[in-house]
Enzyme design. Sequence first.
Site, PDB file in Angstrom:
ATOM      1  N   THR A 132       0.850  -1.197   0.000  1.00 42.06           N
ATOM      2  CA  THR A 132       0.000   0.000   0.000  1.00 42.06           C
ATOM      3  C   THR A 132       0.885   1.246   0.000  1.00 42.06           C
ATOM      4  O   THR A 132       2.040   1.188   0.438  1.00 42.06           O
ATOM      5  CB  THR A 132      -0.965  -0.009   1.186  1.00 42.06           C
ATOM      6  OG1 THR A 132      -0.236  -0.212   2.395  1.00 42.06           O
ATOM      7  CG2 THR A 132      -1.997  -1.121   1.032  1.00 42.06           C
TER       8      THR A 132
ATOM      9  N   THR B  69       1.447   4.491   1.498  1.00 42.63           N
ATOM     10  CA  THR B  69       2.210   5.067   2.612  1.00 42.63           C
ATOM     11  C   THR B  69       3.142   4.039   3.228  1.00 42.63           C
ATOM     12  O   THR B  69       4.287   4.339   3.580  1.00 42.63           O
ATOM     13  CB  THR B  69       1.255   5.627   3.684  1.00 42.63           C
ATOM     14  OG1 THR B  69       0.425   6.622   3.092  1.00 42.63           O
ATOM     15  CG2 THR B  69       2.027   6.235   4.841  1.00 42.63           C
ATOM     16  N   CYS B  70       2.664   2.813   3.343  1.00 44.07           N
ATOM     17  CA  CYS B  70       3.470   1.752   3.942  1.00 44.07           C
ATOM     18  C   CYS B  70       4.732   1.497   3.130  1.00 44.07           C
ATOM     19  O   CYS B  70       5.825   1.307   3.681  1.00 44.07           O
ATOM     20  CB  CYS B  70       2.651   0.464   4.045  1.00 44.07           C
ATOM     21  SG  CYS B  70       1.072   0.669   4.895  1.00 44.07           S
ATOM     22  N   SER B  71       4.614   1.506   1.802  1.00 45.79           N
ATOM     23  CA  SER B  71       5.743   1.190   0.930  1.00 45.79           C
ATOM     24  C   SER B  71       6.678   2.371   0.722  1.00 45.79           C
ATOM     25  O   SER B  71       7.898   2.193   0.610  1.00 45.79           O
ATOM     26  CB  SER B  71       5.235   0.713  -0.439  1.00 45.79           C
ATOM     27  OG  SER B  71       4.542  -0.511  -0.320  1.00 45.79           O
TER      28      SER B  71
END
Length: 246
Positions: free
Chosen positions: A47, A49-51
């Site tokens: 996803t 923001t996570c990546s």
Amino acid sequence: MIEDRTGQRIPQVTFKTRRGHEWVDLTSEEIFRNKSVIVFSLPGAFTPTCSSSHVPRYNQLVPTFQAQGVDEVVCVSVNDTFVMNEWQEALNAHAIRFLPDGNGEFTAGMGMLVDKGHLGFGQRSWRYSMLVRDGVIEKMFIEAEVEGDPYEVSDADTMLGYLAPQASKPADVTIFTRNGCPFCVKAKEMLQQAKMEFEELVLNRDYTEQTLRAVAGAKTVPQIFVGGRRIGGSDDLEAWLGSQAA
């Protein structure tokens, strides 16, 4: 209602992981007993923001955390082990342990399981981070319960600010290169000798000459940037490193 569980013990679960062609069960006891562990949990692998932010910054700061007595940094997500393994490879985030919480058991035990059905995600983790000492939660940073996917306090810098406010952080270094360029090789060797980690962008793979002109105002490589400041080419880098050592 999301609950801050500072002072409580972490949930006792078994994580179903995959190493090569074998299934390997890891228990909470194995991961946390007699260790200082930073955990950050997020809504999902791959996803945005996570990546782009959450995982890369934690991965970058792992040596800094280790210098402060942290044994391991762990990323937890309600995804299966195949997805988590592929995500780790895609991000080249091998300083972090990726733990698959495919059934959401750990996340539910933390009281962080939330319904993301409106996005087609099903049950996922709320975004948070925590410092765990010998299985007991010392500190939690939980994102505010607002709409969307807030990312304000569970980041690596906030955790480092709690753990060691005076600790120096690694410099953010980027080098623009092209294949076959001897000056680029020299510049990379100088950065390695100075123990400065860097991100390399290669001409016609990651950028074009137009980007180089737009960003660096230059047509030649290498071009090195440190902390948002353009250092210049390999000779400029040599001079700059000399001034830092003086």
